[in-house]
Motif scaffolding. Structure first.
Motif, PDB file in Angstrom:
ATOM      1  N   ARG A   1      -1.172 101.361 -41.456  1.00  0.00           N
ATOM      2  CA  ARG A   1      -0.741 101.406 -40.062  1.00  0.00           C
ATOM      3  C   ARG A   1      -1.886 101.829 -39.153  1.00  0.00           C
ATOM      4  O   ARG A   1      -2.690 102.671 -39.504  1.00  0.00           O
ATOM      5  CB  ARG A   1       0.432 102.362 -39.909  1.00  0.00           C
ATOM      6  CG  ARG A   1       1.674 101.852 -40.616  1.00  0.00           C
ATOM      7  CD  ARG A   1       2.709 102.907 -40.663  1.00  0.00           C
ATOM      8  NE  ARG A   1       2.184 103.996 -41.501  1.00  0.00           N
ATOM      9  CZ  ARG A   1       2.931 104.858 -42.136  1.00  0.00           C
ATOM     10  NH1 ARG A   1       4.215 104.802 -42.043  1.00  0.00           N
ATOM     11  NH2 ARG A   1       2.399 105.796 -42.877  1.00  0.00           N
ATOM     12  N   PHE A   2      -1.890 101.218 -37.997  1.00  0.00           N
ATOM     13  CA  PHE A   2      -2.848 101.526 -36.941  1.00  0.00           C
ATOM     14  C   PHE A   2      -2.075 101.331 -35.641  1.00  0.00           C
ATOM     15  O   PHE A   2      -1.736 100.214 -35.271  1.00  0.00           O
ATOM     16  CB  PHE A   2      -4.046 100.581 -37.040  1.00  0.00           C
ATOM     17  CG  PHE A   2      -5.102 100.804 -36.001  1.00  0.00           C
ATOM     18  CD1 PHE A   2      -5.733 102.031 -35.883  1.00  0.00           C
ATOM     19  CD2 PHE A   2      -5.489  99.778 -35.155  1.00  0.00           C
ATOM     20  CE1 PHE A   2      -6.713 102.237 -34.934  1.00  0.00           C
ATOM     21  CE2 PHE A   2      -6.467  99.960 -34.202  1.00  0.00           C
ATOM     22  CZ  PHE A   2      -7.082 101.199 -34.093  1.00  0.00           C
ATOM     23  N   VAL A   3      -1.755 102.420 -34.975  1.00  0.00           N
ATOM     24  CA  VAL A   3      -0.819 102.419 -33.845  1.00  0.00           C
ATOM     25  C   VAL A   3      -1.107 101.324 -32.811  1.00  0.00           C
ATOM     26  O   VAL A   3      -0.186 100.609 -32.419  1.00  0.00           O
ATOM     27  CB  VAL A   3      -0.756 103.810 -33.180  1.00  0.00           C
ATOM     28  CG1 VAL A   3       0.066 103.777 -31.909  1.00  0.00           C
ATOM     29  CG2 VAL A   3      -0.191 104.824 -34.140  1.00  0.00           C
ATOM     30  N   PRO A   4      -2.346 101.138 -32.350  1.00  0.00           N
ATOM     31  CA  PRO A   4      -2.568 100.132 -31.312  1.00  0.00           C
ATOM     32  C   PRO A   4      -2.227  98.698 -31.727  1.00  0.00           C
ATOM     33  O   PRO A   4      -1.966  97.866 -30.876  1.00  0.00           O
ATOM     34  CB  PRO A   4      -4.066 100.251 -31.013  1.00  0.00           C
ATOM     35  CG  PRO A   4      -4.405 101.644 -31.397  1.00  0.00           C
ATOM     36  CD  PRO A   4      -3.547 101.933 -32.597  1.00  0.00           C
ATOM     37  N   ILE A   5      -2.206  98.408 -33.004  1.00  0.00           N
ATOM     38  CA  ILE A   5      -1.856  97.055 -33.459  1.00  0.00           C
ATOM     39  C   ILE A   5      -0.427  97.023 -33.990  1.00  0.00           C
ATOM     40  O   ILE A   5       0.384  96.201 -33.573  1.00  0.00           O
ATOM     41  CB  ILE A   5      -2.844  96.564 -34.538  1.00  0.00           C
ATOM     42  CG1 ILE A   5      -4.241  96.401 -33.934  1.00  0.00           C
ATOM     43  CG2 ILE A   5      -2.367  95.244 -35.150  1.00  0.00           C
ATOM     44  CD1 ILE A   5      -5.326  96.042 -34.914  1.00  0.00           C
ATOM     45  N   THR A   6      -0.096  97.923 -34.887  1.00  0.00           N
ATOM     46  CA  THR A   6       1.204  97.907 -35.557  1.00  0.00           C
ATOM     47  C   THR A   6       2.366  98.047 -34.582  1.00  0.00           C
ATOM     48  O   THR A   6       3.434  97.474 -34.806  1.00  0.00           O
ATOM     49  CB  THR A   6       1.263  99.035 -36.619  1.00  0.00           C
ATOM     50  OG1 THR A   6       0.103  98.952 -37.453  1.00  0.00           O
ATOM     51  CG2 THR A   6       2.503  98.915 -37.476  1.00  0.00           C
ATOM     52  N   SER A   7       2.187  98.755 -33.507  1.00  0.00           N
ATOM     53  CA  SER A   7       3.272  98.988 -32.544  1.00  0.00           C
ATOM     54  C   SER A   7       3.829  97.710 -31.939  1.00  0.00           C
ATOM     55  O   SER A   7       4.988  97.671 -31.540  1.00  0.00           O
ATOM     56  CB  SER A   7       2.782  99.894 -31.416  1.00  0.00           C
ATOM     57  OG  SER A   7       2.403 101.142 -31.915  1.00  0.00           O
ATOM     58  N   PHE A   8       3.035  96.668 -31.869  1.00  0.00           N
ATOM     59  CA  PHE A   8       3.492  95.410 -31.278  1.00  0.00           C
ATOM     60  C   PHE A   8       4.329  94.573 -32.240  1.00  0.00           C
ATOM     61  O   PHE A   8       4.926  93.582 -31.835  1.00  0.00           O
ATOM     62  CB  PHE A   8       2.294  94.579 -30.792  1.00  0.00           C
ATOM     63  CG  PHE A   8       1.583  95.201 -29.632  1.00  0.00           C
ATOM     64  CD1 PHE A   8       2.115  95.129 -28.355  1.00  0.00           C
ATOM     65  CD2 PHE A   8       0.393  95.882 -29.816  1.00  0.00           C
ATOM     66  CE1 PHE A   8       1.467  95.710 -27.280  1.00  0.00           C
ATOM     67  CE2 PHE A   8      -0.269  96.466 -28.746  1.00  0.00           C
ATOM     68  CZ  PHE A   8       0.270  96.384 -27.472  1.00  0.00           C
ATOM     69  N   PHE A   9       4.399  94.954 -33.493  1.00  0.00           N
ATOM     70  CA  PHE A   9       5.057  94.130 -34.491  1.00  0.00           C
ATOM     71  C   PHE A   9       6.499  94.542 -34.793  1.00  0.00           C
ATOM     72  O   PHE A   9       7.161  93.903 -35.593  1.00  0.00           O
ATOM     73  CB  PHE A   9       4.236  94.125 -35.786  1.00  0.00           C
ATOM     74  CG  PHE A   9       2.982  93.305 -35.658  1.00  0.00           C
ATOM     75  CD1 PHE A   9       2.956  92.001 -36.118  1.00  0.00           C
ATOM     76  CD2 PHE A   9       1.859  93.814 -35.059  1.00  0.00           C
ATOM     77  CE1 PHE A   9       1.821  91.227 -35.989  1.00  0.00           C
ATOM     78  CE2 PHE A   9       0.710  93.057 -34.922  1.00  0.00           C
ATOM     79  CZ  PHE A   9       0.690  91.757 -35.386  1.00  0.00           C
ATOM     80  N   TYR A  10       6.985  95.588 -34.176  1.00  0.00           N
ATOM     81  CA  TYR A  10       8.357  96.053 -34.382  1.00  0.00           C
ATOM     82  C   TYR A  10       9.122  95.931 -33.074  1.00  0.00           C
ATOM     83  O   TYR A  10       8.611  96.309 -32.013  1.00  0.00           O
ATOM     84  CB  TYR A  10       8.367  97.505 -34.868  1.00  0.00           C
ATOM     85  CG  TYR A  10       7.815  97.655 -36.250  1.00  0.00           C
ATOM     86  CD1 TYR A  10       8.644  97.543 -37.354  1.00  0.00           C
ATOM     87  CD2 TYR A  10       6.460  97.881 -36.455  1.00  0.00           C
ATOM     88  CE1 TYR A  10       8.140  97.659 -38.637  1.00  0.00           C
ATOM     89  CE2 TYR A  10       5.943  97.993 -37.732  1.00  0.00           C
ATOM     90  CZ  TYR A  10       6.793  97.879 -38.815  1.00  0.00           C
ATOM     91  OH  TYR A  10       6.278  97.986 -40.086  1.00  0.00           O
ATOM     92  N   ALA A  11      10.345  95.438 -33.148  1.00  0.00           N
ATOM     93  CA  ALA A  11      11.147  95.198 -31.944  1.00  0.00           C
ATOM     94  C   ALA A  11      11.372  96.483 -31.146  1.00  0.00           C
ATOM     95  O   ALA A  11      11.266  96.475 -29.913  1.00  0.00           O
ATOM     96  CB  ALA A  11      12.481  94.559 -32.323  1.00  0.00           C
ATOM     97  N   CYS A  12      11.676  97.579 -31.812  1.00  0.00           N
ATOM     98  CA  CYS A  12      11.944  98.843 -31.097  1.00  0.00           C
ATOM     99  C   CYS A  12      10.726  99.337 -30.331  1.00  0.00           C
ATOM    100  O   CYS A  12      10.838  99.722 -29.159  1.00  0.00           O
ATOM    101  CB  CYS A  12      12.406  99.908 -32.078  1.00  0.00           C
ATOM    102  SG  CYS A  12      13.998  99.558 -32.821  1.00  0.00           S
ATOM    103  N   THR A  13       9.583  99.344 -30.982  1.00  0.00           N
ATOM    104  CA  THR A  13       8.387  99.844 -30.303  1.00  0.00           C
ATOM    105  C   THR A  13       7.924  98.871 -29.225  1.00  0.00           C
ATOM    106  O   THR A  13       7.493  99.297 -28.158  1.00  0.00           O
ATOM    107  CB  THR A  13       7.238 100.123 -31.288  1.00  0.00           C
ATOM    108  OG1 THR A  13       7.004  98.964 -32.082  1.00  0.00           O
ATOM    109  CG2 THR A  13       7.554 101.304 -32.172  1.00  0.00           C
ATOM    110  N   LEU A  14       8.021  97.567 -29.502  1.00  0.00           N
ATOM    111  CA  LEU A  14       7.610  96.594 -28.482  1.00  0.00           C
ATOM    112  C   LEU A  14       8.485  96.724 -27.244  1.00  0.00           C
ATOM    113  O   LEU A  14       7.976  96.732 -26.119  1.00  0.00           O
ATOM    114  CB  LEU A  14       7.673  95.170 -29.029  1.00  0.00           C
ATOM    115  CG  LEU A  14       7.264  94.089 -28.032  1.00  0.00           C
ATOM    116  CD1 LEU A  14       5.803  94.245 -27.637  1.00  0.00           C
ATOM    117  CD2 LEU A  14       7.520  92.710 -28.607  1.00  0.00           C
ATOM    118  N   LYS A  15       9.784  96.858 -27.439  1.00  0.00           N
ATOM    119  CA  LYS A  15      10.688  97.004 -26.297  1.00  0.00           C
ATOM    120  C   LYS A  15      10.340  98.269 -25.506  1.00  0.00           C
ATOM    121  O   LYS A  15      10.295  98.254 -24.273  1.00  0.00           O
ATOM    122  CB  LYS A  15      12.134  97.053 -26.756  1.00  0.00           C
ATOM    123  CG  LYS A  15      13.112  97.101 -25.614  1.00  0.00           C
ATOM    124  CD  LYS A  15      14.537  97.057 -26.096  1.00  0.00           C
ATOM    125  CE  LYS A  15      15.489  97.117 -24.915  1.00  0.00           C
ATOM    126  NZ  LYS A  15      16.875  97.110 -25.342  1.00  0.00           N
TER     127      LYS A  15
END
Length: 129
Positions: A92-106
Motif C-alpha cells: 500500500r501507498f496512500v497517494p496511489i492506493t486511495s484511488f482504487f477503493y470506492a469508499c476512499t475515492l468517494k
C-alpha cells in the motif's frame, strides 16, 4: 425447498467469485502502479493511469461520473496525499492506493478542497496504515 437453497448457494458463490476477481484485479493494478512509479512519483503518466483505471472500473466509474471528477482533480488530490502520505507499507501507498477503493475515492472527491493532512489521515485509517 432444497432446490431453492441450492440455487441461492450457486448465486452467492458466483457473486463471491466475481467480487474476488474484481478485488484481485484492483490490487494487482494498484501494486503495478506503485512498483512502476516508486522512484518517479511526479510522472504525469501516473495520474493518467489512475484516471483511466477509475473510468474503466464499474464501481469507481459511477463515483467519477456523479462528482464530475477530472484528471486535474485527481492530480490535485494526489499532490495533497503525497504531502503527508509519502511512505510505503506493504503493498500500500496512500497517494496511489486511495484511488482504487470506492469508499476512499468517494471521500476524496467530495472533500477535494479539504486539508491535505485530514484527507491523508482518513485514507490511512481506511487502509489500516
Amino acid at each position: 425447498m432444497s432446490t431453492v437453497i441450492l440455487i441461492l448457494l450457486i448465486i452467492i458463490s458466483l457473486l463471491f467469485a466475481v467480487e474476488m476477481r474484481h478485488s484481485l484485479r484492483r490490487s494487482a493494478e494498484s501494486y503495478r502502479l506503485i512498483q512502476a512509479y516508486r522512484d518517479d512519483l511526479q510522472n504525469p503518466k501516473l495520474i493518467t493511469e489512475i484516471y483511466t483505471y477509475c473510468q474503466q472500473d464499474y464501481k469507481l466509474r459511477r463515483i467519477m461520473k456523479k462528482h464530475q471528477v477530472t484528471e486535474a482533480d485527481i492530480r490535485s488530490i494526489y499532490q495533497k496525499l503525497l504531502t503527508w502520505g509519502n511512505f510505503h507499507k506493504g503493498h500500500r501507498f496512500v497517494p496511489i492506493t486511495s484511488f482504487f477503493y470506492a469508499c476512499t475515492l468517494k471521500y476524496l472527491v467530495t472533500h477535494k478542497d479539504g486539508d491535505a493532512k485530514a484527507l491523508t489521515m482518513r485514507c490511512m485509517n481506511f487502509l489500516h496504515i
